[in-house]
Design a protein around this motif. Sequence first.
Motif, PDB file in Angstrom:
ATOM      1  N   ALA A 182       0.921  -1.397   0.129  1.00 34.45           N
ATOM      2  CA  ALA A 182       0.168  -0.017   0.133  1.00 34.45           C
ATOM      3  C   ALA A 182       0.698   1.156   0.064  1.00 34.45           C
ATOM      4  CB  ALA A 182      -0.830  -0.046   1.220  1.00 34.45           C
ATOM      5  N   SER A 194      -3.791   3.627   3.769  1.00 32.00           N
ATOM      6  CA  SER A 194      -5.335   3.373   3.868  1.00 32.00           C
ATOM      7  C   SER A 194      -5.672   1.961   3.779  1.00 32.00           C
ATOM      8  CB  SER A 194      -5.758   4.111   2.607  1.00 32.00           C
ATOM      9  OG  SER A 194      -5.705   5.498   2.478  1.00 32.00           O
ATOM     10  N   THR A 195      -6.715   1.721   4.786  1.00 34.37           N
ATOM     11  CA  THR A 195      -7.029   0.363   4.648  1.00 34.37           C
ATOM     12  C   THR A 195      -8.480   0.147   4.822  1.00 34.37           C
ATOM     13  OG1 THR A 195      -6.763  -1.877   6.084  1.00 34.37           O
ATOM     14  CG2 THR A 195      -6.616   0.348   7.190  1.00 34.37           C
ATOM     15  N   SER A 196      -9.010  -0.965   5.078  1.00 32.30           N
ATOM     16  CA  SER A 196     -10.769  -1.087   5.600  1.00 32.30           C
ATOM     17  C   SER A 196     -10.703  -2.138   6.223  1.00 32.30           C
ATOM     18  CB  SER A 196     -11.481  -0.952   4.429  1.00 32.30           C
ATOM     19  OG  SER A 196     -11.238  -1.783   3.372  1.00 32.30           O
ATOM     20  N   SER A 197     -11.758  -2.265   6.845  1.00 30.10           N
ATOM     21  CA  SER A 197     -12.193  -3.797   7.513  1.00 30.10           C
ATOM     22  C   SER A 197     -13.700  -3.742   7.645  1.00 30.10           C
ATOM     23  CB  SER A 197     -11.588  -3.754   9.080  1.00 30.10           C
ATOM     24  OG  SER A 197     -12.276  -2.866   9.811  1.00 30.10           O
ATOM     25  N   GLU A 202     -13.799   2.232   5.681  1.00 27.67           N
ATOM     26  CA  GLU A 202     -12.280   2.691   5.345  1.00 27.67           C
ATOM     27  C   GLU A 202     -11.768   3.679   6.224  1.00 27.67           C
ATOM     28  OE1 GLU A 202     -13.669   2.263   0.576  1.00 27.67           O
ATOM     29  OE2 GLU A 202     -12.749   4.179   1.068  1.00 27.67           O
ATOM     30  N   ASP A 204      -7.583   5.244   7.889  1.00 27.61           N
ATOM     31  CA  ASP A 204      -6.023   5.368   7.557  1.00 27.61           C
ATOM     32  C   ASP A 204      -5.715   4.600   8.824  1.00 27.61           C
ATOM     33  OD1 ASP A 204      -5.400   8.528   5.940  1.00 27.61           O
ATOM     34  OD2 ASP A 204      -6.208   6.363   5.023  1.00 27.61           O
ATOM     35  N   PHE A 253      -7.959  -6.772   7.781  1.00 26.82           N
ATOM     36  CA  PHE A 253      -7.705  -5.702   7.140  1.00 26.82           C
ATOM     37  C   PHE A 253      -7.390  -5.652   5.734  1.00 26.82           C
ATOM     38  CE2 PHE A 253      -3.233  -4.870   7.775  1.00 26.82           C
ATOM     39  CZ  PHE A 253      -3.014  -5.657   8.807  1.00 26.82           C
ATOM     40  N   ALA A 254      -7.689  -4.585   4.967  1.00 26.17           N
ATOM     41  CA  ALA A 254      -7.252  -4.669   3.564  1.00 26.17           C
ATOM     42  C   ALA A 254      -5.910  -3.929   3.662  1.00 26.17           C
ATOM     43  CB  ALA A 254      -8.166  -3.862   2.800  1.00 26.17           C
ATOM     44  N   VAL A 255      -5.075  -4.696   2.483  1.00 15.48           N
ATOM     45  CA  VAL A 255      -3.819  -3.900   2.163  1.00 15.48           C
ATOM     46  C   VAL A 255      -3.774  -4.023   0.526  1.00 15.48           C
ATOM     47  CG1 VAL A 255      -1.134  -3.876   2.239  1.00 15.48           C
ATOM     48  CG2 VAL A 255      -2.623  -4.542   4.185  1.00 15.48           C
ATOM     49  N   GLU A 259      -5.770  -8.948   1.503  1.00 18.36           N
ATOM     50  CA  GLU A 259      -6.359  -8.869   3.032  1.00 18.36           C
ATOM     51  C   GLU A 259      -5.397  -9.844   3.964  1.00 18.36           C
ATOM     52  OE1 GLU A 259      -9.879 -11.379   4.213  1.00 18.36           O
ATOM     53  OE2 GLU A 259     -10.868  -9.425   4.102  1.00 18.36           O
ATOM     54  N   TRP A 313       2.641  -5.905   3.408  1.00 17.19           N
ATOM     55  CA  TRP A 313       2.453  -6.838   4.476  1.00 17.19           C
ATOM     56  C   TRP A 313       2.415  -8.217   3.811  1.00 17.19           C
ATOM     57  CZ3 TRP A 313       0.417  -5.763   9.700  1.00 17.19           C
ATOM     58  CH2 TRP A 313       0.521  -4.193   9.887  1.00 17.19           C
TER      59      TRP A 313
END
Length: 316
Positions: A182, A194-197, A202, A204, A253-255, A259, A313
């Motif tokens: 990322a 920035s990520t999301s779960s 969404e 940071d 969490f998203a990268v 994920e 990651w």
Amino acid sequence: SNGNVTATPDGDDLQYLVPVQIGTPPQTLHLDFDTGSSDLWVFSSETDPSSSKGHSLYNPSTSTSSKKVDGASWNITYGDQSSSSGDVYTDVVTVGSLTVNSQAVESAQQVSAQFAQGNNDGLVGLAFSSINTVKPTPQKTWFDNIASTLDAPLFVADLRHETPGSYIFGAIPSAASNILYAPVDNSKGFWQFSTSSDTGGEFDAIADTGTTLILASDALVKSYYQKVQGAHLDALQGGYVFGCNTTLPDFKFAVGEGEITVPGSLINYAPAGNNECFGGIQPSGGLPFAIFGDIALKAAHVVFDSGKTQVGWAQK
Ligand SMILES: O=C(CN1CCCCC1)Nc1ccc2c(c1)OCO2
């Protein structure tokens, strides 16, 4: 060149300590490598004696390579409100086999109680040099100073649960596979991405080796513990607790396009009293970003790539 150094967790994986050699002849101190700050500071012969008991001390007077930085001082307060301050020398600083000949070594004259009572002999800041606190002239981090001599301008954190891991400088270990990248926004000096779960939408986050837990928004944290039978917010214990043999859900969490999964087992952080355990995900207290501390970092090999200003990651 590249280098590899062991990172040893203290009790409850509270922090990870790394032996660092400072001065001539070398003085070894055990320092907390912190990607959430950018000052290299040490307990020293100048530290208030009522605070320095039990710590290894850097003594610039006995190092033939130390030089005082005239007129320079520093003063830092961390997110947990711990703090330290003092004056500045340059000296030789070696990590593993990698040596910076003239590194700013910030000598502590004052430290707060948390440091006086803690297990480290100081910190090595590995965030961006833009947030170094030395005045009048901010100083470069050890990583910034060594980067140009490395095979690649990056380092990798391989932190582990209750067993030694490592920091690798200049290369990505072959054990790191399927790395998800990322882009990093370093405008605040942090390794921010920035990520999301599912639980938090969404947002940071910063990758922060110096913070023990995952600290996130009230909404994300509430949503996570709603899935945990018997979990409750206990102001006395300072956060969410639950029965110690509760099975905890994974935190994903998203990268980039992929994920990362933090296994629930890593999120049962430590016993908190009356047979309850303290969660590894806790509220950040309203920060505009989440702090992905050691609980998250233990789930992956994490690549801090300053050459491409990105974070990678690799799921363990
Ligand atoms: O302060 C830190 C990390 N810090 C690293 C250097 C040693 C002392 C601890 N993390 C942190 C802890 C609690 C917070 C926070 C940040 O932001 C809001 O609440």
